[in-house]
Design a protein around this motif. Structure first.
Motif, PDB file in Angstrom:
ATOM      1  N   VAL A 288      -4.790  64.716  21.849  1.00 15.53           N
ATOM      2  CA  VAL A 288      -4.721  65.618  23.003  1.00 15.53           C
ATOM      3  C   VAL A 288      -6.122  66.053  23.402  1.00 15.53           C
ATOM      4  CG1 VAL A 288      -3.776  67.786  23.887  1.00 15.53           C
ATOM      5  CG2 VAL A 288      -2.435  66.409  22.277  1.00 15.53           C
ATOM      6  N   LEU A 289      -6.933  66.432  22.417  1.00 16.03           N
ATOM      7  CA  LEU A 289      -8.328  66.804  22.653  1.00 16.03           C
ATOM      8  C   LEU A 289      -9.240  65.739  22.061  1.00 16.03           C
ATOM      9  CD1 LEU A 289      -8.278  70.646  21.971  1.00 16.03           C
ATOM     10  CD2 LEU A 289      -8.337  69.495  24.177  1.00 16.03           C
ATOM     11  N   GLY A 290      -8.957  64.506  22.386  1.00 11.23           N
ATOM     12  CA  GLY A 290      -9.719  63.397  21.833  1.00 11.23           C
ATOM     13  C   GLY A 290     -11.147  63.372  22.333  1.00 11.23           C
ATOM     14  N   PHE A 291     -12.019  62.781  21.532  1.00 14.53           N
ATOM     15  CA  PHE A 291     -13.403  62.578  21.929  1.00 14.53           C
ATOM     16  C   PHE A 291     -13.514  61.329  22.803  1.00 14.53           C
ATOM     17  CE2 PHE A 291     -14.056  64.581  17.620  1.00 14.53           C
ATOM     18  CZ  PHE A 291     -14.425  65.815  18.119  1.00 14.53           C
ATOM     19  N   TYR A 292     -14.535  61.301  23.634  1.00 18.92           N
ATOM     20  CA  TYR A 292     -14.942  60.078  24.330  1.00 18.92           C
ATOM     21  C   TYR A 292     -16.396  59.842  23.943  1.00 18.92           C
ATOM     22  CZ  TYR A 292     -16.642  63.651  27.628  1.00 18.92           C
ATOM     23  OH  TYR A 292     -17.246  64.753  28.184  1.00 18.92           O
ATOM     24  N   TYR A 293     -16.776  58.602  23.775  1.00 20.41           N
ATOM     25  CA  TYR A 293     -18.140  58.333  23.336  1.00 20.41           C
ATOM     26  C   TYR A 293     -18.581  56.952  23.800  1.00 20.41           C
ATOM     27  CZ  TYR A 293     -15.468  56.379  19.343  1.00 20.41           C
ATOM     28  OH  TYR A 293     -14.574  55.694  18.562  1.00 20.41           O
ATOM     29  N   ARG A 294     -19.871  56.751  23.760  1.00 22.27           N
ATOM     30  CA  ARG A 294     -20.455  55.538  24.327  1.00 22.27           C
ATOM     31  C   ARG A 294     -21.896  55.378  23.870  1.00 22.27           C
ATOM     32  NH1 ARG A 294     -22.342  55.953  30.390  1.00 22.27           N
ATOM     33  NH2 ARG A 294     -23.599  54.265  29.525  1.00 22.27           N
ATOM     34  N   PRO A 295     -22.434  54.166  23.998  1.00 18.93           N
ATOM     35  CA  PRO A 295     -23.883  54.007  23.824  1.00 18.93           C
ATOM     36  C   PRO A 295     -24.611  54.473  25.079  1.00 18.93           C
ATOM     37  CG  PRO A 295     -22.893  51.906  24.378  1.00 18.93           C
ATOM     38  CD  PRO A 295     -21.761  52.890  24.268  1.00 18.93           C
ATOM     39  N   SER A 296     -25.830  54.927  24.928  1.00 17.12           N
ATOM     40  CA  SER A 296     -26.648  55.202  26.107  1.00 17.12           C
ATOM     41  C   SER A 296     -26.906  53.884  26.835  1.00 17.12           C
ATOM     42  CB  SER A 296     -27.969  55.855  25.694  1.00 17.12           C
ATOM     43  OG  SER A 296     -28.667  55.027  24.775  1.00 17.12           O
ATOM     44  N   PRO A 297     -27.235  53.931  28.124  1.00 16.20           N
ATOM     45  CA  PRO A 297     -27.450  52.680  28.864  1.00 16.20           C
ATOM     46  C   PRO A 297     -28.483  51.745  28.245  1.00 16.20           C
ATOM     47  CG  PRO A 297     -27.235  54.495  30.402  1.00 16.20           C
ATOM     48  CD  PRO A 297     -27.289  55.103  29.023  1.00 16.20           C
ATOM     49  N   ASP A 298     -29.477  52.307  27.538  1.00 14.58           N
ATOM     50  CA  ASP A 298     -30.469  51.441  26.899  1.00 14.58           C
ATOM     51  C   ASP A 298     -30.048  50.985  25.510  1.00 14.58           C
ATOM     52  OD1 ASP A 298     -30.793  53.707  25.347  1.00 14.58           O
ATOM     53  OD2 ASP A 298     -32.834  54.147  26.029  1.00 14.58           O
ATOM     54  N   GLY A 299     -28.844  51.406  25.066  1.00 15.98           N
ATOM     55  CA  GLY A 299     -28.315  50.956  23.784  1.00 15.98           C
ATOM     56  C   GLY A 299     -29.007  51.542  22.568  1.00 15.98           C
ATOM     57  N   LYS A 300     -29.671  52.706  22.719  1.00 19.11           N
ATOM     58  CA  LYS A 300     -30.441  53.257  21.605  1.00 19.11           C
ATOM     59  C   LYS A 300     -29.842  54.531  21.011  1.00 19.11           C
ATOM     60  CE  LYS A 300     -34.852  51.364  23.225  1.00 19.11           C
ATOM     61  NZ  LYS A 300     -36.249  51.679  23.644  1.00 19.11           N
ATOM     62  N   ARG A 301     -28.851  55.122  21.645  1.00 16.38           N
ATOM     63  CA  ARG A 301     -28.250  56.371  21.181  1.00 16.38           C
ATOM     64  C   ARG A 301     -26.738  56.291  21.311  1.00 16.38           C
ATOM     65  NH1 ARG A 301     -32.313  60.613  22.403  1.00 16.38           N
ATOM     66  NH2 ARG A 301     -34.013  59.554  23.505  1.00 16.38           N
ATOM     67  N   ILE A 302     -26.062  57.221  20.688  1.00 13.45           N
ATOM     68  CA  ILE A 302     -24.634  57.418  20.912  1.00 13.45           C
ATOM     69  C   ILE A 302     -24.449  58.788  21.541  1.00 13.45           C
ATOM     70  CG2 ILE A 302     -22.374  57.716  19.822  1.00 13.45           C
ATOM     71  CD1 ILE A 302     -23.211  55.657  17.746  1.00 13.45           C
ATOM     72  N   LEU A 303     -23.670  58.841  22.608  1.00 11.10           N
ATOM     73  CA  LEU A 303     -23.303  60.080  23.281  1.00 11.10           C
ATOM     74  C   LEU A 303     -21.823  60.317  23.040  1.00 11.10           C
ATOM     75  CD1 LEU A 303     -25.861  58.910  24.836  1.00 11.10           C
ATOM     76  CD2 LEU A 303     -25.088  60.291  26.766  1.00 11.10           C
ATOM     77  N   LEU A 304     -21.461  61.539  22.656  1.00 13.80           N
ATOM     78  CA  LEU A 304     -20.064  61.861  22.365  1.00 13.80           C
ATOM     79  C   LEU A 304     -19.707  63.173  23.039  1.00 13.80           C
ATOM     80  CD1 LEU A 304     -18.045  61.536  19.124  1.00 13.80           C
ATOM     81  CD2 LEU A 304     -18.323  63.837  20.087  1.00 13.80           C
TER      82      LEU A 304
END
Length: 435
Positions: A288-304
């Protein structure tokens, strides 16, 4: 031991490459064909559509253009609908449910074509999205949904069993999941800056730091009173979404601003990124309150990102909660620092569907429920076509206003309690999934 030092910056990671800023001051015209309130994705896309059809358009924003959710979001082109298909049928009927599902596909295609046709430099990549299942029962449901999408709409969508999960995301947290290949990621602040560039080039006049105080109907159309003067307009479109204030009281009683927060890690070694996000996909999960996450566009970080129960200030607790969630997913990040933690408002309402509607001659394009990267430009463009009288472009989201919320006038005093209930539901679901 888990790293607990605070994030280095409380401003959006996206502002490093595309800072929001005020526009040059210019005199406020006294008349316009259309005044648009809100210079985010929806307002600017609507303005662009109207200007190219020959209308004079003025867009007013009380902040800098894009300073709200348009430059603060996760940049995932999910186009989520919060309600299941069964819930859509129950609430709105089968015909509208089918139309909503089909329009989701059309909206994504519209965005992708818009980026390509207009040459928007926004780091867009059609990576696909992995959606993690909480338990076997949830995996079975996601698998059925993936099969249904493939059959009904021709979307490249399929189930990922637990044994193959690490080929998509480097965690054992889920019990498998599903993939949709029609979803990707972009840089939201660059995306907004590029839409602004194209809108200005088309002749749209945009004012920053120009708060609207009232909108009144008269014989010539509408009188829009703003901090810089009064404009007479034939039509008015309101696109304020999660930043709606007292200038739109009818809308304010129907939209609930909910804080959403995102954290960004410091730069990670290439080998670790390849282990944790091997396909550089966008990711979500079925809580219900799930996280969404992804790599930064340059592929060097994770954003959550995830929902933030706070309502004022910038407290540390929401960042700590997101960091804990990040480490539960990826224990390898226990001692990695955060470079950024920031929040912005999304707009929820009782129907949980994006909406175009009219009230006393005013037109509204709003209520994107946390999926505005896709829905805001689409709904903005459809609202503009509505103002132009194009009946062929009528949207499945163009119908009655969302219901008003009793005893509510813009301050979501009830949200912390709701979020605690949702978290309890997630804890129960997790406990069942591990039995």
């Amino acid at each position: 031991m888990t790293q607990t030092r605070p994030a280095a910056k409380s401003t959006p990671y996206w502002w490093e490459a595309a800072p929001v800023k005020p526009l040059p001051t210019q005199p406020l015209a006294r008349t316009a064909d259309v005044v648009i309130v809100g210079a985010g994705y929806a307002g600017l896309t609507a303005g662009l559509t109207l200007a190219r059809a020959g209308r004079s358009v003025i867009v007013l924003d009380k902040m800098n253009p894009g300073e709200g959710a348009s430059s603060r979001n996760g940049g995932i082109t999910s186009g989520n609908i919060r309600l299941s298909y069964a819930e859509l049928v129950r609430k709105f009927g089968e015909a509208r449910a089918l139309a909503v599902e089909a329009e989701g596909k059309a909206a994504r295609e519209f965005i992708y074509d818009f980026i390509k046709t207009e040459g928007l430099d926004c780091d867009f990549q059609l990576t696909g999205r992995f959606y993690g299942a909480i338990g076997k029962e949830n995996y079975d449901s996601l698998a059925r949904s993936a099969e249904s999408l493939a059959k009904s709409l021709g979307i490249d969508s399929y189930a990922v069993p637990h044994a193959e999960q690490r080929n998509y995301v480097g965690t054992d947290y889920y019990r498998g999941g599903s993939v949709r290949m029609d979803i990707g990621g972009l840089h939201p602040a660059k995306y907004h800056a590029e839409i602004l560039r194209v809108a200005l080039a088309a002749g749209v006049t945009v004012h920053s730091g120009m708060a609207v105080t009232s909108i009144d109907k008269d014989v010539s159309g509408f009188k829009v009173v703003a901090s810089g003067g009064t404009i007479t307009a034939r039509q008015v479109l309101i696109c304020t979404n999660g930043y709606t204030d007292g200038a739109a009281p009818y809308l304010r009683r129907r939209l609930v601003p909910v804080r959403s927060r995102i954290i960004a890690t410091e730069e990670l070694p290439a080998g670790l990124m390849a282990q944790l996000m091997p396909r550089l996909m966008m990711c979500g999960e079925s809580k219900v309150l799930g996280f969404y996450y992804r790599p930064s566009p340059d592929g060097k970080r994770i954003l959550l990102g995830g929902r933030d129960a706070s309502q004022s200030g910038d407290p540390a607790a929401p960042t700590v909660m997101l960091r804990k969630g990040l480490v539960e997913l990826f224990p390898e990040l226990a001692n990695v620092g955060l470079s950024h933690s920031w929040f912005g408002n999304v707009a929820m309402h009782q129907d949980m569907l994006p909406r175009i509607f009219e009230h006393k001659g005013l037109t509204y394009a709003t209520g994107f429920c946390g999926s505005g990267v896709v829905w805001a430009p689409w709904i903005g463009s459809r609202a503009a076509l509505k103002l132009l009288g194009d009946d062929k472009a009528k949207s499945a989201f163009d119908f009655r206003p969302p219901p008003f919320i009793p005893f509510y006038n813009g301050k979501p005093y009830f949200m912390p309690a709701f979020i605690q209930v949702y978290r309890m539901q997630d804890r129960i679901a997790m406990a069942r999934a591990t039995r």
